[in-house]
Motif scaffolding. Sequence first.
Motif, PDB file in Angstrom:
ATOM      1  N   ARG A   1       0.836  -1.201   0.000  1.00 29.45           N
ATOM      2  CA  ARG A   1       0.000   0.000   0.000  1.00 29.45           C
ATOM      3  C   ARG A   1       0.874   1.256   0.000  1.00 29.45           C
ATOM      4  N   ARG A   2       1.949   1.234   0.779  1.00 31.57           N
ATOM      5  CA  ARG A   2       2.813   2.409   0.891  1.00 31.57           C
ATOM      6  C   ARG A   2       3.568   2.704  -0.407  1.00 31.57           C
ATOM      7  N   HIS A   3       3.853   1.678  -1.178  1.00 29.45           N
ATOM      8  CA  HIS A   3       4.704   1.869  -2.352  1.00 29.45           C
ATOM      9  C   HIS A   3       3.975   1.765  -3.689  1.00 29.45           C
ATOM     10  N   GLN A   4       2.736   1.285  -3.692  1.00 29.45           N
ATOM     11  CA  GLN A   4       2.125   0.952  -4.972  1.00 29.45           C
ATOM     12  C   GLN A   4       1.887   2.160  -5.877  1.00 29.45           C
ATOM     13  N   GLU A   5       1.599   3.331  -5.308  1.00 26.92           N
ATOM     14  CA  GLU A   5       1.365   4.506  -6.148  1.00 26.92           C
ATOM     15  C   GLU A   5       2.620   4.881  -6.944  1.00 26.92           C
ATOM     16  N   THR A   6       3.763   4.906  -6.255  1.00 31.32           N
ATOM     17  CA  THR A   6       5.018   5.219  -6.918  1.00 31.32           C
ATOM     18  C   THR A   6       5.385   4.144  -7.933  1.00 31.32           C
ATOM     19  N   LEU A   7       5.228   2.891  -7.555  1.00 29.59           N
ATOM     20  CA  LEU A   7       5.570   1.794  -8.441  1.00 29.59           C
ATOM     21  C   LEU A   7       4.678   1.784  -9.678  1.00 29.59           C
ATOM     22  N   PHE A   8       3.407   2.091  -9.493  1.00 30.58           N
ATOM     23  CA  PHE A   8       2.498   2.133 -10.637  1.00 30.58           C
ATOM     24  C   PHE A   8       2.881   3.273 -11.578  1.00 30.58           C
ATOM     25  N   ARG A   9       3.233   4.420 -11.006  1.00 29.87           N
ATOM     26  CA  ARG A   9       3.641   5.556 -11.831  1.00 29.87           C
ATOM     27  C   ARG A   9       4.855   5.195 -12.693  1.00 29.87           C
TER      28      ARG A   9
ATOM     29  N   THR B   1      13.938   3.343 -19.390  1.00 29.15           N
ATOM     30  CA  THR B   1      13.843   2.996 -17.975  1.00 29.15           C
ATOM     31  C   THR B   1      14.792   3.842 -17.140  1.00 29.15           C
ATOM     32  N   ALA B   2      16.042   3.943 -17.575  1.00 21.18           N
ATOM     33  CA  ALA B   2      17.028   4.729 -16.823  1.00 21.18           C
ATOM     34  C   ALA B   2      16.627   6.201 -16.775  1.00 21.18           C
TER      35      ALA B   2
ATOM     36  N   LEU C   1      12.374  11.552 -13.866  1.00 17.25           N
ATOM     37  CA  LEU C   1      11.005  11.658 -13.364  1.00 17.25           C
ATOM     38  C   LEU C   1      10.867  11.213 -11.916  1.00 17.25           C
ATOM     39  N   GLU C   2      11.661  10.224 -11.511  1.00 16.81           N
ATOM     40  CA  GLU C   2      11.590   9.739 -10.135  1.00 16.81           C
ATOM     41  C   GLU C   2      12.686  10.335  -9.258  1.00 16.81           C
TER      42      GLU C   2
ATOM     43  N   TYR D   1      22.248   7.671  -9.410  1.00 17.28           N
ATOM     44  CA  TYR D   1      22.830   6.689 -10.322  1.00 17.28           C
ATOM     45  C   TYR D   1      23.078   5.349  -9.625  1.00 17.28           C
ATOM     46  N   THR D   2      23.506   5.399  -8.375  1.00 16.22           N
ATOM     47  CA  THR D   2      23.773   4.151  -7.654  1.00 16.22           C
ATOM     48  C   THR D   2      22.497   3.336  -7.499  1.00 16.22           C
ATOM     49  N   GLU D   3      21.407   4.004  -7.118  1.00 13.94           N
ATOM     50  CA  GLU D   3      20.148   3.283  -6.932  1.00 13.94           C
ATOM     51  C   GLU D   3      19.617   2.752  -8.263  1.00 13.94           C
ATOM     52  N   ILE D   4      19.748   3.545  -9.319  1.00 11.41           N
ATOM     53  CA  ILE D   4      19.306   3.075 -10.631  1.00 11.41           C
ATOM     54  C   ILE D   4      20.118   1.856 -11.045  1.00 11.41           C
TER      55      ILE D   4
END
Length: 210
Positions: A53-61, A165-166, A172-173, A177-180
């Motif tokens: 629930r906490r992450h689904q909005e960001t993940l869907f975007r 994707t990158a 946009l997010e 670079y490390t996290e990507i």
Amino acid sequence: MTNAQVSGRSATGAGSPRAARAAHAPSRATLDEATLVVRAQDGDAGAFEELARRHQETLFRVAVRVLGERADAEDALQEALIDAWRRIGTFRGDAAFSTWMYRIVVNRCTALARRARRTEPLPPDDGPGAPPDDGRRSPERVAEVDAEMAALSRAVASLPEEQRTAWVLRELEGLGYTEISQITGAGETAVRGRIHRARGALAERMRAWR
């Protein structure tokens, strides 16, 4: 995400001592993420549902922006959440839980995109970088901005999958670079190269709007 959808792992029976303790435990909504992860790894489907629930909005975007189609994004996210629940025991905390989830979603999007081979534009309200409507723009300006955002959406959708994707994750997010690199499985040098090439391609395709 429902209990039925994550039934691949079963929680402890209601009559157990653990269930009795859970009856007096704080609401899952008040728990920190690390505690929810531990509980989910212990078979608590409700804890995983709270994480989703906490992450689904960001993940869907992200899924919409990568795939360019809301229906495909919904499918990818649903598959990713089920996959994450089944694999929650493999999460070791080497990266943030959100990074781990991003990677699963991106992998699902990649698999779906390769099957579909689509390059459709993003829906207008999900277009990258659209300025807010402050109610003061003229109809002509509104039409111009809408056309520009539609052109940018088409340009983003036409990028090679790895570059798109990158670029989405960086521009946009706002991820580093490390996290990507952790999300995509590519080295930081490769990530920087993909983003650089994406920026160049978008600048060229949007030249008429400058």
